[in-house]
Design a protein around this motif. Structure first.
Motif, mmCIF file in Angstrom:
data_model
loop_
_atom_site.group_PDB
_atom_site.id
_atom_site.type_symbol
_atom_site.label_atom_id
_atom_site.label_comp_id
_atom_site.label_asym_id
_atom_site.label_seq_id
_atom_site.Cartn_x
_atom_site.Cartn_y
_atom_site.Cartn_z
ATOM 1 N N LEU A 3 31.831 -53.729 2.032
ATOM 2 C CA LEU A 3 31.746 -53.747 3.485
ATOM 3 C C LEU A 3 32.677 -52.671 4.042
ATOM 4 O O LEU A 3 33.839 -52.580 3.648
ATOM 5 N N ARG A 4 32.159 -51.829 4.944
ATOM 6 C CA ARG A 4 32.948 -50.717 5.501
ATOM 7 C C ARG A 4 33.641 -51.173 6.781
ATOM 8 O O ARG A 4 32.994 -51.688 7.687
ATOM 9 N N VAL A 5 34.958 -50.953 6.844
ATOM 10 C CA VAL A 5 35.758 -51.475 7.955
ATOM 11 C C VAL A 5 36.562 -50.363 8.622
ATOM 12 O O VAL A 5 37.113 -49.494 7.945
ATOM 13 N N VAL A 6 36.617 -50.402 9.966
ATOM 14 C CA VAL A 6 37.558 -49.568 10.722
ATOM 15 C C VAL A 6 38.641 -50.494 11.254
ATOM 16 O O VAL A 6 38.339 -51.566 11.780
ATOM 17 N N LYS A 47 30.084 -45.733 12.203
ATOM 18 C CA LYS A 47 29.192 -46.915 12.212
ATOM 19 C C LYS A 47 29.571 -47.910 11.100
ATOM 20 O O LYS A 47 28.777 -48.180 10.191
ATOM 21 N N PRO A 48 30.793 -48.453 11.162
ATOM 22 C CA PRO A 48 31.225 -49.375 10.108
ATOM 23 C C PRO A 48 30.491 -50.714 10.201
ATOM 24 O O PRO A 48 29.781 -50.976 11.177
ATOM 25 N N ASP A 49 30.706 -51.562 9.198
ATOM 26 C CA ASP A 49 30.121 -52.905 9.208
ATOM 27 C C ASP A 49 30.976 -53.869 10.023
ATOM 28 O O ASP A 49 30.524 -54.961 10.363
ATOM 29 N N LEU A 50 32.219 -53.454 10.321
ATOM 30 C CA LEU A 50 33.162 -54.340 11.000
ATOM 31 C C LEU A 50 34.309 -53.521 11.573
ATOM 32 O O LEU A 50 34.695 -52.507 10.992
ATOM 33 N N ALA A 51 34.866 -53.975 12.725
ATOM 34 C CA ALA A 51 36.077 -53.364 13.277
ATOM 35 C C ALA A 51 37.123 -54.460 13.473
ATOM 36 O O ALA A 51 36.801 -55.542 13.962
ATOM 37 N N ILE A 52 38.349 -54.166 13.051
ATOM 38 C CA ILE A 52 39.468 -55.094 13.256
ATOM 39 C C ILE A 52 40.464 -54.390 14.168
ATOM 40 O O ILE A 52 40.988 -53.323 13.822
ATOM 41 N N LEU A 53 40.703 -54.971 15.353
ATOM 42 C CA LEU A 53 41.502 -54.300 16.383
ATOM 43 C C LEU A 53 42.693 -55.134 16.816
ATOM 44 O O LEU A 53 42.570 -56.346 17.005
ATOM 45 N N ASP A 54 43.826 -54.451 17.021
ATOM 46 C CA ASP A 54 44.966 -55.094 17.662
ATOM 47 C C ASP A 54 44.691 -55.081 19.174
ATOM 48 O O ASP A 54 43.968 -54.210 19.663
ATOM 49 N N CYS A 75 28.933 -52.885 15.826
ATOM 50 C CA CYS A 75 29.390 -53.721 14.710
ATOM 51 C C CYS A 75 30.155 -54.920 15.257
ATOM 52 O O CYS A 75 30.585 -54.894 16.412
ATOM 53 N N PRO A 76 30.352 -55.957 14.442
ATOM 54 C CA PRO A 76 31.166 -57.088 14.898
ATOM 55 C C PRO A 76 32.632 -56.680 15.012
ATOM 56 O O PRO A 76 33.088 -55.786 14.300
ATOM 57 N N VAL A 77 33.339 -57.336 15.940
ATOM 58 C CA VAL A 77 34.748 -57.015 16.180
ATOM 59 C C VAL A 77 35.602 -58.261 15.991
ATOM 60 O O VAL A 77 35.267 -59.338 16.480
ATOM 61 N N ILE A 78 36.717 -58.068 15.259
ATOM 62 C CA ILE A 78 37.737 -59.113 15.120
ATOM 63 C C ILE A 78 38.999 -58.611 15.810
ATOM 64 O O ILE A 78 39.374 -57.445 15.646
ATOM 65 N N ILE A 79 39.615 -59.470 16.612
ATOM 66 C CA ILE A 79 40.906 -59.134 17.208
ATOM 67 C C ILE A 79 41.998 -59.724 16.325
ATOM 68 O O ILE A 79 41.932 -60.881 15.926
ATOM 69 N N LEU A 80 42.999 -58.883 16.043
ATOM 70 C CA LEU A 80 44.135 -59.287 15.214
ATOM 71 C C LEU A 80 45.381 -59.007 16.050
ATOM 72 O O LEU A 80 45.647 -57.855 16.382
ATOM 73 N N LEU A 116 32.665 -64.895 9.120
ATOM 74 C CA LEU A 116 32.196 -65.575 10.329
ATOM 75 C C LEU A 116 31.745 -64.565 11.379
ATOM 76 O O LEU A 116 30.673 -64.714 11.986
ATOM 77 N N ALA A 117 32.543 -63.522 11.572
ATOM 78 C CA ALA A 117 32.198 -62.481 12.559
ATOM 79 C C ALA A 117 30.889 -61.791 12.188
ATOM 80 O O ALA A 117 30.036 -61.548 13.047
ATOM 81 N N ARG A 118 30.713 -61.492 10.908
ATOM 82 C CA ARG A 118 29.476 -60.836 10.469
ATOM 83 C C ARG A 118 28.261 -61.738 10.689
ATOM 84 O O ARG A 118 27.215 -61.291 11.157
ATOM 85 N N ALA A 119 28.399 -63.023 10.344
ATOM 86 C CA ALA A 119 27.285 -63.967 10.517
ATOM 87 C C ALA A 119 26.926 -64.110 11.994
ATOM 88 O O ALA A 119 25.748 -64.103 12.367
ATOM 89 N N ARG A 120 27.946 -64.211 12.845
ATOM 90 C CA ARG A 120 27.692 -64.340 14.294
ATOM 91 C C ARG A 120 27.014 -63.091 14.842
ATOM 92 O O ARG A 120 26.139 -63.163 15.697
ATOM 93 N N PHE A 121 27.448 -61.919 14.342
ATOM 94 C CA PHE A 121 26.877 -60.650 14.800
ATOM 95 C C PHE A 121 25.401 -60.567 14.413
ATOM 96 O O PHE A 121 24.557 -60.183 15.227
ATOM 97 N N GLU A 122 25.077 -60.952 13.178
ATOM 98 C CA GLU A 122 23.681 -60.919 12.723
ATOM 99 C C GLU A 122 22.818 -61.887 13.537
ATOM 100 O O GLU A 122 21.680 -61.572 13.887
ATOM 101 N N GLU A 123 23.375 -63.061 13.857
ATOM 102 C CA GLU A 123 22.654 -64.025 14.706
ATOM 103 C C GLU A 123 22.393 -63.438 16.084
ATOM 104 O O GLU A 123 21.309 -63.585 16.638
ATOM 105 N N LYS A 124 23.419 -62.783 16.631
ATOM 106 C CA LYS A 124 23.312 -62.182 17.967
ATOM 107 C C LYS A 124 22.212 -61.119 17.992
ATOM 108 O O LYS A 124 21.373 -61.084 18.892
ATOM 109 N N ILE A 125 22.204 -60.255 16.977
ATOM 110 C CA ILE A 125 21.190 -59.186 16.901
ATOM 111 C C ILE A 125 19.795 -59.798 16.775
ATOM 112 O O ILE A 125 18.847 -59.384 17.451
ATOM 113 N N ALA A 126 19.658 -60.794 15.905
ATOM 114 C CA ALA A 126 18.354 -61.454 15.707
ATOM 115 C C ALA A 126 17.884 -62.111 16.992
ATOM 116 O O ALA A 126 16.702 -62.018 17.368
#
Length: 199
Positions: A3-6, A47-54, A75-80, A116-126
């Protein structure tokens, strides 16, 4: 394929720790930003598969970046973040963030949040695709209904003013449409407006 992450974090030590943890868990960190604008640029270009942002970063904060990315469905985003106040969580949710992790975190917290973020993102797109499909089907059905109404009115005019039978009126509209390479609805509209009269 990993999985490619920024990642985007303004503190260099935390950024390096996060990169190391992700790589140990089998993820590929393709971009590591220290500023919000830099994060947007990486995400748009890579175009990563996921972004993790402060949340707190120079320039654009993580929530602004998340809102921009979420609106384009990149892509899905996680806040950290170190901020666990409800107001930050609500802002993140409203910006389209799909998971929220509070520092300090463990590797064991990160993997479930990513999945969880990836699954939610795929649901959202679908779901968005399904909504768009249903809207196009409804639009098509409305157009068919409108065309049928126009055809009925045009047939009525031809039957009343030109003493045609219903099949003859329909045949006239159909043949004229074919001859003129037009839609039957367009021919019906011309008859209704008086722009087209049978010879």
């Amino acid at each position: 394929m990993a999985l490619r992450v920024v990642i985007a974090e303004d503190e260099a030590i935390i950024r390096l720790d996060l990169k190391e943890i992700l790589e140990e868990q089998g993820y590929e960190v393709v971009g590591a930003a220290s500023r919000g604008e830099e994060a947007v640029s990486y995400i748009r270009d890579l175009k990563p598969d996921l972004a993790i942002l402060d949340i707190k970063m120079p320039g654009k904060d993580g929530i602004e970046v998340a809102a921009e990315i979420a609106s384009d469905n990149i892509c899905p985003v996680i806040i950290l973040t170190a901020f666990s106040q409800r107001s930050f969580v609500e802002q993140a949710r409203d910006a389209g963030v799909l998971a929220y992790l509070v520092k300090p975190f463990q590797a064991s917290d990160l993997v479930p949040a990513i999945e969880l973020a990836r699954a939610r993102f795929e649901e959202k797109i679908a779901l968005e695709k399904e909504v768009a499909y249903l809207a196009s089907q409804a639009d098509r059905a409305n157009k068919k209904l409108e065309t049928r109404k126009l055809l009925d009115r045009a047939k009525g005019i031809l039957m009343d003013t030109h003493a045609m039978s219903e099949p003859a009126a329909f045949e006239f509209i159909q043949k004229t449409a074919m001859d003129r390479r037009s839609q039957m609805g367009e021919i019906a509209t011309q008859i209704i407006n008086g722009d087209l009269v049978p010879n």
